[in-house]
Design a protein around this motif. Structure first.
Motif, short mmCIF file in Angstrom:
data_model
loop_
_atom_site.label_atom_id
_atom_site.label_comp_id
_atom_site.label_asym_id
_atom_site.label_seq_id
_atom_site.Cartn_x
_atom_site.Cartn_y
_atom_site.Cartn_z
N LEU A 47 0.83 -1.21 0.00
CA LEU A 47 0.00 0.00 0.00
C LEU A 47 0.87 1.26 0.00
O LEU A 47 0.56 2.23 -0.70
N VAL A 48 1.95 1.24 0.76
CA VAL A 48 2.89 2.37 0.77
C VAL A 48 3.47 2.56 -0.64
O VAL A 48 3.52 3.68 -1.16
N MET A 49 3.88 1.45 -1.24
CA MET A 49 4.46 1.52 -2.58
C MET A 49 3.44 2.04 -3.60
O MET A 49 3.79 2.85 -4.47
N LEU A 63 1.80 10.57 3.49
CA LEU A 63 1.59 9.12 3.41
C LEU A 63 0.62 8.65 4.49
O LEU A 63 -0.27 7.85 4.23
N SER A 64 0.81 9.16 5.69
CA SER A 64 -0.05 8.81 6.81
C SER A 64 -1.50 9.13 6.48
O SER A 64 -2.41 8.32 6.72
N LEU A 75 3.31 3.65 10.52
CA LEU A 75 3.94 3.83 9.22
C LEU A 75 5.47 3.77 9.30
O LEU A 75 6.12 3.20 8.41
N SER A 76 6.03 4.29 10.36
CA SER A 76 7.49 4.39 10.49
C SER A 76 8.21 3.04 10.33
O SER A 76 9.16 2.94 9.55
N ALA A 118 10.85 13.34 4.14
CA ALA A 118 10.39 13.03 2.78
C ALA A 118 10.74 11.57 2.46
O ALA A 118 11.84 11.11 2.74
N VAL A 119 9.78 10.87 1.88
CA VAL A 119 9.98 9.47 1.46
C VAL A 119 9.96 9.46 -0.06
O VAL A 119 9.02 9.96 -0.69
#
Length: 147
Positions: free
Chosen positions: A46-48, A62-63, A73-74, A99-100
């Motif tokens: 899901l993050v990707m 993102l959160s 999330l971390s 930033a991610v």
């Protein structure tokens, strides 16, 4: 115990929460054999997905997108960084923000992930229209349940 002509509002098989919980576990389980070769868990996937749409994103963004608190999330981000799919760095515009960003390997992984939606659709045996309708209704449930 209700009379025979009464509807039992507490019957397990009538509970929306039960149906959603079982459906959620069952559908997520379908993803496991598709994600394992990619080295991803479903939450990491899901993050990707969010980052394949837009990168970089702040942890706060993102959160919000994933409806996950930053504490949850971390660790996901740390594991994705260890796998070489993302980098985390201070945002030069706001030193308080992390930033991610996708790495080249993270961007390349998207090509492999393109196989996942058709496999899930096939496994569920539902039409695109049925799945779109289900998505629309679930989105309404989420909105109604969000406080």
């Amino acid at each position: 115990m209700p009379q025979s002509d009464e509807v039992d509002l507490l019957a397990l098989d009538r509970q929306v929460c039960f149906a959603l919980a079982v459906a959620s576990r069952s559908v997520i389980a379908l993803y496991r054999p598709l994600l394992d070769p990619m080295g991803l868990t479903h939450p990491q996937y899901l993050v990707m997905l969010a980052l394949w749409e837009e990168s970089p994103l702040s942890v706060k963004q993102l959160s919000g997108l994933l409806q996950l608190d930053p504490g949850t999330l971390s660790p996901l981000l740390k594991r994705l960084e260890s796998a070489g799919y993302v980098t985390r760095r201070r945002d030069p515009r706001d030193e308080r923000s992390l930033a991610v960003e996708l790495t080249p390997a993270g961007r390349e992984l998207r090509t492999e992930a393109l196989k996942i939606p058709p496999a899930i659709i096939d496994r569920l045996g539902m039409t695109i229209g049925e799945l779109e309708s289900l998505h629309k209704n679930l989105t309404r449930v989420i909105a109604a349940a969000t406080v």
